[in-house]
Design an enzyme around this catalytic site. Structure first.
Site, PDB file in Angstrom:
ATOM      1  N   GLY A 162      45.787  42.343  38.546  1.00  0.00           N
ATOM      2  CA  GLY A 162      45.430  40.938  38.534  1.00  0.00           C
ATOM      3  C   GLY A 162      46.050  40.297  39.760  1.00  0.00           C
ATOM      4  N   ASP A 222      39.653  38.403  43.482  1.00  0.00           N
ATOM      5  CA  ASP A 222      40.771  38.907  44.263  1.00  0.00           C
ATOM      6  C   ASP A 222      40.797  38.353  45.682  1.00  0.00           C
ATOM      7  OD1 ASP A 222      42.317  41.461  42.906  1.00  0.00           O
ATOM      8  OD2 ASP A 222      40.337  41.084  42.060  1.00  0.00           O
ATOM      9  N   ASN A 225      35.607  40.914  43.751  1.00  0.00           N
ATOM     10  CA  ASN A 225      36.194  41.081  42.422  1.00  0.00           C
ATOM     11  C   ASN A 225      35.921  42.512  41.958  1.00  0.00           C
ATOM     12  OD1 ASN A 225      37.628  39.853  40.186  1.00  0.00           O
ATOM     13  ND2 ASN A 225      35.729  40.008  39.026  1.00  0.00           N
TER      14      ASN A 225
END
Length: 356
Positions: free
Chosen positions: A54, A244, A254
């Protein structure tokens, strides 16, 4: 009493014992294990092997990791300490090339280092701890703000679809794409959430489904290739995903499979929302073509999750960890400072100026 999911600290510093404590996300949902990491090599390995993952959580882990490496330093001067810092920064930065928060957090720590150049080594070390603490505390506020902005776009009773994991364990608290779901749960919005399993590492199945179920959210797990049918059947009114990295034009990187969802959402007329802290915006990337895409090992597809190999020996395997969603497919990018709409180069720039 059971600890609420949103109260779990997936990344925290134990300063008294000089360790970084991480929730090992590779063991969920079967085991909840907190790792105690003391070396820079251990922290690099945890980031690379997705024990912490994450974008925000990676940034927090990197900030604390580089602080711990500096704290243990025997440097007698700023110059010596700065040289050690740069080597540690370069090393940690090599762990995940796509997640811009990693580089953002490391650069922020280096900026603080430079700001304290005329201080003693002891004061510099304390300043770096303070900066890492600030990064973590600010992320919690950022996630809450993203959740509030995102919730303003949603209606009670809606069906929502999400991909990968952008929840509490991927951030300091609340998550990004899951933040409005948690806030909606608190306010009786009664959302129905469809979570893609998210091949090949199954972050949706192992992490998102686990998080939401623990929180009491109505969640249904689906295979990635089932997204089209649940959209066609009218079960999904909005798609929420994390991010991201965001390019200056609004293209977003992502977890692999995100761009396909955006294409499907466009086809079925469903809004596609990207939840992204301003720290993920990389104005040095003109478009998604400039975003480096991490390629991972073939074992993640062929053998890692199986008792026996699930692909013929010797077959070529292509395993990109991310894809880029074209900005034309994105309805809005939701940040802590507001909601950006097309043209994204202008709206994102305005939000960044607001941040400064």
């Amino acid at each position: 009493m059971t600890t609420p999911v949103t109260a779990i600290q997936s990344v925290r510093l134990d300063d008294n014992n000089d360790i970084l404590v991480l929730l090992d996300q590779t063991l969920l949902p079967n085991e909840k294990v907190f790792l105690q990491l003391s070396t820079l090599e251990d922290i690099w390995e945890a980031i690379y092997h997705l024990k912490v993952r994450g974008a925000p959580a990676i940034g927090i882990a990197a900030a604390y990791g580089i602080y711990l490496s500096v704290k243990r330093s025997n440097a007698a001067s700023y110059a010596e300490l700065a040289d050690q810092f740069r080597k540690a920064k370069q090393y940690l930065a090599s762990s995940r090339p796509t997640a811009v928060n990693l580089f953002w957090a490391l650069q922020r720590m280096e900026d603080r280092l430079h700001q304290e150049a005329d201080q003693s080594v002891a004061v510099i070390k304390q300043a770096l701890k303070e900066e890492a603490d600030n990064i973590r505390a600010e992320d919690e506020k950022v996630c809450l703000a993203i959740g509030e902005h995102a919730l303003s776009l949603l209606e009670p009773g809606w069906g929502l679809l999400t991909h990968c994991n952008a929840g509490t364990i991927a951030t300091a608290k609340y998550g990004t794409a899951l933040a409005p779901i948690y806030l909606g749960q608190e306010r009786n919005y009664q959302f129905s959430v469809y979570a893609d399993e998210t091949r090949p590492l199954l972050q949706g199945a192992r992490l998102t489904a686990w998080e939401l179920q623990e929180a009491g959210v109505d969640v249904t797990l689906i295979c990635d290739n089932m997204a089209s049918i649940v959209m066609k059947e009218g079960k999904v009114q909005a798609v929420l995903v994390g991010c991201d990295r965001v390019a200056a034009n609004g293209d977003t990187a992502n977890k692999i499979g995100t761009s396909g969802l955006a294409v499907l959402a466009k086809h079925y007329g469903i809004p596609f929302y990207v939840c992204a802290p301003l720290s993920t915006i990389d104005q040095g990337c003109t478009s998604g073509a400039d975003i480096p895409i991490e390629l991972r090992s073939k074992e993640e597809i062929s053998t890692q999750w199986y008792e026996k190999p699930m692909a013929p020996q010797g077959v070529k395997i292509y395993n990109p960890a991310f894809d880029v969603t074209d900005h034309h497919l994105i309805t809005a990018i939701i940040t802590e400072k507001g909601i950006a709409y097309a043209p994204f180069d202008e709206s994102l720039s305005r939000l960044l100026q607001k941040e400064n």
